[in-house]
Motif scaffolding. Sequence first.
Motif, PDB file in Angstrom:
ATOM      1  N   GLY A  78       7.295  -2.830  11.590  1.00 21.22           N
ATOM      2  CA  GLY A  78       7.148  -1.590  10.846  1.00 21.22           C
ATOM      3  C   GLY A  78       8.085  -1.374   9.674  1.00 21.22           C
ATOM      4  N   SER A  79       8.771  -2.402   9.217  1.00 16.95           N
ATOM      5  CA  SER A  79       9.640  -2.217   8.054  1.00 16.95           C
ATOM      6  C   SER A  79       8.797  -1.987   6.809  1.00 16.95           C
ATOM      7  CB  SER A  79      10.535  -3.443   7.850  1.00 16.95           C
ATOM      8  OG  SER A  79      11.462  -3.553   8.901  1.00 16.95           O
ATOM      9  N   ARG A  80       9.345  -1.151   5.899  1.00 15.87           N
ATOM     10  CA  ARG A  80       8.686  -0.855   4.629  1.00 15.87           C
ATOM     11  C   ARG A  80       9.733  -0.916   3.523  1.00 15.87           C
ATOM     12  NH1 ARG A  80       7.007   4.313   4.227  1.00 15.87           N
ATOM     13  NH2 ARG A  80       8.453   4.934   5.864  1.00 15.87           N
ATOM     14  N   PHE A  81       9.305  -1.440   2.371  1.00 16.38           N
ATOM     15  CA  PHE A  81      10.201  -1.646   1.236  1.00 16.38           C
ATOM     16  C   PHE A  81       9.565  -1.079  -0.025  1.00 16.38           C
ATOM     17  CE2 PHE A  81      10.463  -5.070   4.300  1.00 16.38           C
ATOM     18  CZ  PHE A  81      11.825  -5.223   4.520  1.00 16.38           C
ATOM     19  N   ARG A  82      10.387  -0.494  -0.923  1.00 18.07           N
ATOM     20  CA  ARG A  82       9.858   0.056  -2.177  1.00 18.07           C
ATOM     21  C   ARG A  82       9.357  -1.047  -3.092  1.00 18.07           C
ATOM     22  NH1 ARG A  82      14.500   4.348  -3.400  1.00 18.07           N
ATOM     23  NH2 ARG A  82      15.279   2.563  -4.560  1.00 18.07           N
ATOM     24  N   ILE A  83       8.268  -0.755  -3.807  1.00 17.61           N
ATOM     25  CA  ILE A  83       7.682  -1.763  -4.693  1.00 17.61           C
ATOM     26  C   ILE A  83       8.485  -1.983  -5.969  1.00 17.61           C
ATOM     27  CG2 ILE A  83       5.344  -1.409  -3.811  1.00 17.61           C
ATOM     28  CD1 ILE A  83       4.723   0.075  -6.465  1.00 17.61           C
ATOM     29  N   ASP A  84       9.360  -1.047  -6.336  1.00 22.45           N
ATOM     30  CA  ASP A  84      10.088  -1.211  -7.596  1.00 22.45           C
ATOM     31  C   ASP A  84      11.398  -1.979  -7.458  1.00 22.45           C
ATOM     32  OD1 ASP A  84      11.246   0.903  -6.198  1.00 22.45           O
ATOM     33  OD2 ASP A  84      11.674   2.061  -8.001  1.00 22.45           O
ATOM     34  N   ASP A  85      12.066  -1.867  -6.295  1.00 26.18           N
ATOM     35  CA  ASP A  85      13.352  -2.546  -6.150  1.00 26.18           C
ATOM     36  C   ASP A  85      13.538  -3.247  -4.811  1.00 26.18           C
ATOM     37  OD1 ASP A  85      13.764  -0.393  -4.433  1.00 26.18           O
ATOM     38  OD2 ASP A  85      15.420   0.462  -5.589  1.00 26.18           O
ATOM     39  N   GLY A  86      12.546  -3.216  -3.925  1.00 28.45           N
ATOM     40  CA  GLY A  86      12.633  -3.900  -2.640  1.00 28.45           C
ATOM     41  C   GLY A  86      13.498  -3.216  -1.603  1.00 28.45           C
ATOM     42  N   ALA A  87      14.012  -2.007  -1.915  1.00 27.04           N
ATOM     43  CA  ALA A  87      14.888  -1.289  -0.985  1.00 27.04           C
ATOM     44  C   ALA A  87      14.139  -0.887   0.285  1.00 27.04           C
ATOM     45  CB  ALA A  87      15.466  -0.044  -1.656  1.00 27.04           C
ATOM     46  N   VAL A  88      14.847  -0.866   1.392  1.00 32.51           N
ATOM     47  CA  VAL A  88      14.279  -0.452   2.673  1.00 32.51           C
ATOM     48  C   VAL A  88      14.011   1.051   2.643  1.00 32.51           C
ATOM     49  CG1 VAL A  88      14.670  -0.289   5.158  1.00 32.51           C
ATOM     50  CG2 VAL A  88      15.566  -2.255   3.888  1.00 32.51           C
ATOM     51  N   VAL A  89      12.790   1.450   3.020  1.00 34.25           N
ATOM     52  CA  VAL A  89      12.462   2.872   3.114  1.00 34.25           C
ATOM     53  C   VAL A  89      12.055   3.260   4.530  1.00 34.25           C
ATOM     54  CG1 VAL A  89      11.850   3.190   0.700  1.00 34.25           C
ATOM     55  CG2 VAL A  89      10.081   2.547   2.313  1.00 34.25           C
ATOM     56  N   GLY A  90      11.951   2.285   5.418  1.00 33.46           N
ATOM     57  CA  GLY A  90      11.617   2.598   6.800  1.00 33.46           C
ATOM     58  C   GLY A  90      11.616   1.351   7.656  1.00 33.46           C
ATOM     59  N   GLY A  91      11.828   1.568   8.936  1.00 32.05           N
ATOM     60  CA  GLY A  91      11.798   0.468   9.885  1.00 32.05           C
ATOM     61  C   GLY A  91      13.158  -0.146  10.120  1.00 32.05           C
ATOM     62  N   PRO A  92      13.171  -1.222  10.881  1.00 38.31           N
ATOM     63  CA  PRO A  92      14.452  -1.802  11.289  1.00 38.31           C
ATOM     64  C   PRO A  92      15.083  -2.794  10.319  1.00 38.31           C
ATOM     65  CG  PRO A  92      12.654  -2.933  12.401  1.00 38.31           C
ATOM     66  CD  PRO A  92      12.037  -1.793  11.614  1.00 38.31           C
ATOM     67  N   ALA A  93      14.446  -3.107   9.207  1.00 42.86           N
ATOM     68  CA  ALA A  93      15.016  -4.102   8.275  1.00 42.86           C
ATOM     69  C   ALA A  93      16.403  -3.648   7.819  1.00 42.86           C
ATOM     70  CB  ALA A  93      14.107  -4.298   7.074  1.00 42.86           C
ATOM     71  N   PRO A  94      17.395  -4.548   7.878  1.00 43.50           N
ATOM     72  CA  PRO A  94      18.759  -4.160   7.513  1.00 43.50           C
ATOM     73  C   PRO A  94      19.068  -4.270   6.020  1.00 43.50           C
ATOM     74  CG  PRO A  94      18.775  -6.378   8.378  1.00 43.50           C
ATOM     75  CD  PRO A  94      17.354  -5.870   8.485  1.00 43.50           C
TER      76      PRO A  94
ATOM     77  N   ALA B   7       0.847  -1.197   0.000  1.00 49.33           N
ATOM     78  CA  ALA B   7       0.000   0.000   0.000  1.00 49.33           C
ATOM     79  C   ALA B   7       0.879   1.243   0.000  1.00 49.33           C
ATOM     80  CB  ALA B   7      -0.910   0.017   1.223  1.00 49.33           C
ATOM     81  N   GLY B   8       0.401   2.293  -0.640  1.00 49.29           N
ATOM     82  CA  GLY B   8       1.129   3.564  -0.637  1.00 49.29           C
ATOM     83  C   GLY B   8       2.517   3.483  -1.245  1.00 49.29           C
ATOM     84  N   GLY B   9       2.718   2.586  -2.203  1.00 52.36           N
ATOM     85  CA  GLY B   9       4.016   2.467  -2.876  1.00 52.36           C
ATOM     86  C   GLY B   9       5.049   1.665  -2.109  1.00 52.36           C
ATOM     87  N   THR B  10       4.624   1.012  -1.003  1.00 54.30           N
ATOM     88  CA  THR B  10       5.570   0.198  -0.243  1.00 54.30           C
ATOM     89  C   THR B  10       4.997  -1.175   0.090  1.00 54.30           C
ATOM     90  OG1 THR B  10       4.859   1.119   1.887  1.00 54.30           O
ATOM     91  CG2 THR B  10       6.767   2.169   0.821  1.00 54.30           C
ATOM     92  N   ILE B  11       5.906  -2.104   0.289  1.00 51.93           N
ATOM     93  CA  ILE B  11       5.594  -3.436   0.809  1.00 51.93           C
ATOM     94  C   ILE B  11       5.782  -3.319   2.313  1.00 51.93           C
ATOM     95  CG2 ILE B  11       6.295  -5.856   0.822  1.00 51.93           C
ATOM     96  CD1 ILE B  11       7.571  -5.199  -2.026  1.00 51.93           C
ATOM     97  N   ASN B  12       4.777  -3.714   3.083  1.00 50.94           N
ATOM     98  CA  ASN B  12       4.756  -3.399   4.512  1.00 50.94           C
ATOM     99  C   ASN B  12       4.763  -4.636   5.393  1.00 50.94           C
ATOM    100  OD1 ASN B  12       4.309  -0.505   3.909  1.00 50.94           O
ATOM    101  ND2 ASN B  12       2.432  -1.317   3.060  1.00 50.94           N
ATOM    102  N   CYS B  13       5.652  -4.615   6.381  1.00 50.83           N
ATOM    103  CA  CYS B  13       5.724  -5.674   7.373  1.00 50.83           C
ATOM    104  C   CYS B  13       5.176  -5.107   8.680  1.00 50.83           C
ATOM    105  CB  CYS B  13       7.154  -6.158   7.564  1.00 50.83           C
ATOM    106  SG  CYS B  13       7.266  -7.499   8.774  1.00 50.83           S
ATOM    107  N   PHE B  14       4.107  -5.704   9.191  1.00 50.54           N
ATOM    108  CA  PHE B  14       3.472  -5.180  10.398  1.00 50.54           C
ATOM    109  C   PHE B  14       4.162  -5.635  11.679  1.00 50.54           C
ATOM    110  CE2 PHE B  14      -0.951  -4.668   8.261  1.00 50.54           C
ATOM    111  CZ  PHE B  14      -0.453  -3.637   7.504  1.00 50.54           C
ATOM    112  N   CYS B  15       5.065  -6.618  11.604  1.00 49.28           N
ATOM    113  CA  CYS B  15       5.716  -7.104  12.827  1.00 49.28           C
ATOM    114  C   CYS B  15       6.478  -5.983  13.548  1.00 49.28           C
ATOM    115  CB  CYS B  15       6.675  -8.245  12.518  1.00 49.28           C
ATOM    116  SG  CYS B  15       5.847  -9.792  12.103  1.00 49.28           S
TER     117      CYS B  15
END
Length: 100
Positions: free
Chosen positions: A66-82, A56-64
Amino acid sequence: MTGDDPAPLIRTAAVPVGGGVVLRGPGVVLTQPTPGTFVAFSATCTHEGCTVHSVAGGTINCFCHGSRFRIDDGAVVGGPAPEPLPRVPITVTGEVIRVG
């Protein structure tokens, strides 16, 4: 089609432009960042291994956590994902998307 062809994951019409779908069974997220461009990623968050929950909103979202990833390349845009979400190779044939 031969016996070696992978089973279809989903039809292209089921993947919204600017969004995507999480397919929990095969553990894949399919996105369509721009019309006709389909990309697939692992549905396993790179933070602690939760399955991502939504697109949603241009990101792939993990609710565990709060990590968020871009839909075009999977890059981290927020949260603790390394790390970004790993790409999954797909083939689009006509209106059908398959892994591989």
